[in-house]
Scaffold this motif. Structure first.
Motif: not given
Lengths: 370, 291
Positions: B2-11, B61-65, B67-77
């Motif tokens: 099992q793997a964990l992938v943390i996904v985030a915005h970055g810059s 397991y993919v965990v989005p880093l 803050i809130s639910e919305g555009y990134f968690t619902e569409q982009v990722i």
């Protein structure tokens, strides 16, 4: 000289209890009464376990090689396995050839990385990674790293201390070495320097690389990036050619661009010569394209500037120098170079008005402002 | 495996944006709870499009880093990870309750347990409180102190304010602090007037942001009057209108955040109880104020 360890021989016997071996020139099986053991050099039949042990000891490169690939590397990481085999040309060269070469160290260049594979006491592999510019450096003269994920820190800034958002930019700093990584650690380090390049290289090798071309990638954009979908202006695919020419050149990125305008329309801009394929426009290209989409929404107009012929050429030289990142190479006192700072300051002093307008020509004419 | 992938915005511009993500990944990697721990980014590499192919495990397991639910968690990722048949209704969320959805990644065939963002998980409240402890250097901070939880606030995403209010309410219910307020950068009540909202002389200000950057290092300190120019820095605590403001910086940089990531994965079915306990232990240190 390598030798077969007890645990390796036991693994061999255990495996033969289950099924025969046919791997990299080694063939062996248990037929219920005796062992058969064969290498390209020798064939044995009907061996007892003691006989098998002797035969294995006499063919140790084949046995330790089998053990390394089956027990140490395994098959779970398909891309990792393929990459490690590439590093010793395992699909093209026999075990004895490889063992001779590994004793010396087999070198592979991967972007700016120089990876050297060598052999341990019992056939295990060790990998050294350093910058290609440090090929001739003594390891003691380089900063030593044991932890593969240190690669993230090494790759964060260029030699001027500027952040490198594009990991495959040819600006990796030198002066460091990972002297002895195992296979898993090596791939972890390579993936930290050049993320996903091992997987994409192997997918390409296996004919499975999924390329997302420009059009599909831009269609997928949403939010503030959805403006890019409107960017189909000018002649045919000129705009995408300009993007590829400006961003995807070898001087800017070590990946080889595989994406085109779409499935049918290839771009003329060369894709580069990098070892690892680029399978879709990256986030930097997407961000740049968004800005250019907005800029390209403007109509061009005619301005009148007063410049001497040398001044016009100087403007061209300045643009070239900035675009090629040569500004810092122009010597302080070399006023023969158009992009020399003093010469540029002279041009500005002479040709800019107080508002910073070239040749005193405003960007917006009086008519626009009314 | 099992793997964990943390996904985030970055810059593209600021290397500090991805630092907390990498650090939390390192903390979790050290527990050995997962065979692999990887990070993927919208603006850095490996990209969200390619991160799954750097993972050898079949179960991810993919965990989005975020803050809130919305555009990134619902569409982009979900789109960039190519989660087959993703539909936001699978989360059946009121904007705070997204937990997990199990899908298949189209290009790699892996089973992906796609989790809700860290910011809306209940254990995030503990991180906010821990942040207050860290910045004051006092593991018992609370008595005589006010706490401000600060969010971006935006009209574009109503869920953005929900997460801030949710945690402010939860901290308030513990009764630990004298006063607790939810404040915002871009909507009322505004963080600019932070001292107007508190009677307590000491106020801890914790921005609910993943990483320190433009907003947490420049905007908010200047808006609150901690400093005229962010480049000259500010004191912790700093005197503003007769109050002592203990400005904590982005909550996402708090070491205990690794625990929230693990809680998300555990809620999605990952068997990692021991890892959660060891991360809670590991990340407990409360450094002196101003560190």
């Amino acid at each position: 000289m390598t030798s077969v360890r007890g645990e390796q021989f036991e693994a061999l016997v255990r495996r033969l209890d289950e099924r025969p071996i046919d791997f990299d020139g080694l063939r062996a099986e248990w037929d219920g009464e005796g062992y058969a053991f064969e290498t390209p050099e020798r064939t044995h039949e009907g061996l007892s376990q003691a006989g098998l042990h002797e035969a294995a000891a006499n063919a140790e490169p084949y046995v330790t090689n089998w053990h390394f690939w089956e027990a140490d590397v395994g098959h779970e990481g398909r891309h990792r396995r393929a990459f490690l085999r590439k590093l010793e040309a395992a699909d093209d060269r026999s075990v004895p050839e490889r063992y001779d070469s590994l004793a010396e160290g087999m070198v592979t260049e991967w972007g700016e990385l120089r990876i050297t594979a060598t052999l341990g006491d019992a056939g295990e592999r060790r990998y050294e990674v350093r910058h290609e510019d440090d090929a001739a450096a003594a390891a003691a003269a380089l900063e030593t790293h044991e932890e593969p994920l240190d690669a993230r820190d090494i790759g964060t800034y260029d030699e001027k201390g500027r952040y490198r958002p594009l990991k495959t930019a040819p600006t990796l700093v030198d002066g460091w070495v990972f002297p002895a990584l195992d296979g898993r650690e090596l791939v972890e380090a390579v993936d930290a320097f050049y993320p996903a390049t091992v997987a994409n290289w192997n997918l390409e090798r296996e004919g499975e690389l999924d390329v997302s071309h420009w059009e599909g990638t831009m269609e997928r954009q949403s939010g503030i990036y959805s403006v890019i979908q409107t960017w189909n202006r000018g002649k045919g695919t000129d705009h995408v050619e300009w993007v590829a020419e400006s961003c995807c050149d070898d001087s800017q990125c070590l990946k080889r661009r595989e994406w085109q305008y779409d499935e049918e329309t290839e771009l003329d801009a060369p894709g580069g010569d990098g070892a690892f394929p680029c399978r879709e426009p990256c986030s930097l290209v997407v961000a740049a394209a968004r800005k250019w989409t907005r800029l390209e929404g403007e109509e061009s107009r005619t301005y009148e500037f007063e410049l001497t012929p040398s001044e016009k050429e100087q403007v061209e030289e300045i643009i070239d120098a900035v675009a090629d990142g040569r500004v810092d190479d122009v010597r302080e006192a070399d006023i023969y170079e158009g992009a020399n700072r003093y010469r540029t300051r002279f041009l500005r002093a002479k040709r800019f008005d107080e508002e910073g307008n070239l040749s005193g020509t405003p960007t917006e004419s009086d008519e626009d402002e009314n | 495996m099992q793997a964990l992938v943390i996904v985030a915005h970055g810059s593209h511009l600021n290397p500090d944006s991805s630092t907390p993500t990498r650090r939390h990944a390192d903390t979790i990697r050290a527990t050995g709870a997962f065979d692999e721990v990887k990070t993927g980014f919208w603006k850095e590499e490996p990209s969200l499009r390619e991160v799954l192919r750097t993972v050898e495990s079949e179960e991810v397991y993919v965990v989005p880093l975020f803050i809130s639910e919305g555009y990134f968690t619902e569409q982009v990722i979900p789109r960039e990870l190519r989660l087959e048949g993703w539909d936001v209704s699978e989360w059946d969320s009121d904007g705070l309750s997204a937990d997990t959805a199990t899908l298949v990644a189209e290009d790699t065939g892996q089973t992906v347990h796609y989790c809700g963002p860290v910011g809306t998980h209940e254990s995030m409240t503990d991180v906010i409180v821990r942040r207050a402890e860290t910045v004051t250097g006092d593991p018992d901070v609370g008595e005589g102190f006010g706490l401000a939880v600060v969010g971006h606030g935006t009209e574009r995403n109503e869920n953005s304010a929900k997460a801030i209010e949710y945690h402010a309410d939860r901290v308030r219910e513990t009764g630990r602090f004298e006063e607790v307020r939810a404040l915002y950068m871009d909507e009322e009540p505004e963080v600019d007037d932070v001292t107007d909202h508190f009677e307590s002389e000491d106020v801890v200000v914790v921005p609910l942001f993943v990483a320190d950057g433009f907003h947490t290092q420049e905007d908010i300190p200047e808006d609150m009057g901690l400093t005229d120019d962010y480049r000259t820095g500010y004191d912790v605590p700093a005197e503003v209108d007769g109050h002592r403001i203990w400005y904590a910086g982005a909550v996402g940089t708090e070491a205990l955040m690794a625990d929230v990531v693990l809680e998300r994965a555990a809620d999605a079915g990952a068997d990692i109880e021991e890892a959660i306990a060891s991360v809670r232990e590991e990340t407990r240190e409360t450094p002196a104020a101003g560190d």
